[in-house]
Scaffold this motif. Sequence first.
Motif, PDB file in Angstrom:
ATOM      1  N   PHE A 181       0.822  -1.207   0.000  1.00 44.70           N
ATOM      2  CA  PHE A 181       0.000   0.000   0.000  1.00 44.70           C
ATOM      3  C   PHE A 181       0.858   1.259   0.000  1.00 44.70           C
ATOM      4  N   LEU A 182       1.862   1.303   0.855  1.00 48.44           N
ATOM      5  CA  LEU A 182       2.663   2.511   0.995  1.00 48.44           C
ATOM      6  C   LEU A 182       3.360   2.873  -0.314  1.00 48.44           C
ATOM      7  N   GLU A 183       3.931   1.878  -0.973  1.00 46.76           N
ATOM      8  CA  GLU A 183       4.626   2.150  -2.230  1.00 46.76           C
ATOM      9  C   GLU A 183       3.660   2.646  -3.297  1.00 46.76           C
ATOM     10  N   LEU A 184       2.493   2.009  -3.409  1.00 47.30           N
ATOM     11  CA  LEU A 184       1.516   2.428  -4.407  1.00 47.30           C
ATOM     12  C   LEU A 184       0.940   3.798  -4.075  1.00 47.30           C
ATOM     13  N   CYS A 185       0.768   4.086  -2.793  1.00 45.36           N
ATOM     14  CA  CYS A 185       0.246   5.380  -2.385  1.00 45.36           C
ATOM     15  C   CYS A 185       1.209   6.493  -2.770  1.00 45.36           C
ATOM     16  N   GLU A 186       2.500   6.286  -2.541  1.00 50.18           N
ATOM     17  CA  GLU A 186       3.491   7.297  -2.910  1.00 50.18           C
ATOM     18  C   GLU A 186       3.518   7.527  -4.416  1.00 50.18           C
ATOM     19  N   LEU A 187       3.410   6.445  -5.186  1.00 48.39           N
ATOM     20  CA  LEU A 187       3.396   6.577  -6.641  1.00 48.39           C
ATOM     21  C   LEU A 187       2.129   7.294  -7.107  1.00 48.39           C
ATOM     22  N   ALA A 188       0.995   6.977  -6.478  1.00 45.76           N
ATOM     23  CA  ALA A 188      -0.269   7.605  -6.861  1.00 45.76           C
ATOM     24  C   ALA A 188      -0.253   9.101  -6.570  1.00 45.76           C
TER      25      ALA A 188
END
Length: 260
Positions: free
Chosen positions: A237-244
Amino acid sequence: MKPFRSLFIAFSMYSAIPVPQVGWDREGMALPLCWFPFIGIPIGLALWGWHLLCQWLVLGRLLTAAGFTLLPVVITGGIHLDGFCDACDALASRQSPEKKLEIMKDPRTGAFGVMGVTGYLLLTCGVWDSFLFWWEGRSFGAVCLGFVLSRALSGLAVATFPLAKQSGLVYTFAAAAHKKTVALTNGLLAVLAAGGMLALAPIPGLLGLLGASLVLLRYSLVCRGLGGTTGDLAGYFLELCELAVLLGVTLGTALEGGLG
């Protein structure tokens, strides 16, 4: 040192930043998740410093973007990207929830994990390169606040989501945490980070928050299907959230630049 025990535990666990080592007793484990979002601050400062260095040395846009991509991985020690890799292996397996949890626990890396991490890093570097084309200082500040937002939302989820396993890193932190305090602190920090993003760059910040919200929705649905969250899913989640957030802010900055 006692008041900062939870801070040192949070930074020693979730970053590669050198801090005094303290014992992981019950008192110290109560509040590390409250300090978790603050790890986003040195990441943002490091990115800002890298940008200034690249300007001074007149480095190319692609090399600057590559540095932006890798610095968060270096500062965190890759702990969240490791979880992302394991989650990619599990979620792409199309197996039963029980089997997916077993795959995430397996220390070996599968093909889906390699493809997932490679694709993630390439896409992140590409978006940073696009952001640099439309460079705007306030929008960059909004991206940096996204590193605080992602951790605040992650800590909030750990405190409020059910746990898929009664073991592992997330269980260790969640079981000892003062969950109400953790939830309130992370919720407040998430609101402050979101407000800062909107204040700095209204349209880019709004699109960045929209991206983070969609990823949070996806995360909740995945956790529901697996019976709760795990450390690997939290990293996913954290990685995808930062990318989003980066993608949303980039699109908003490009929109403003095109209209201007």
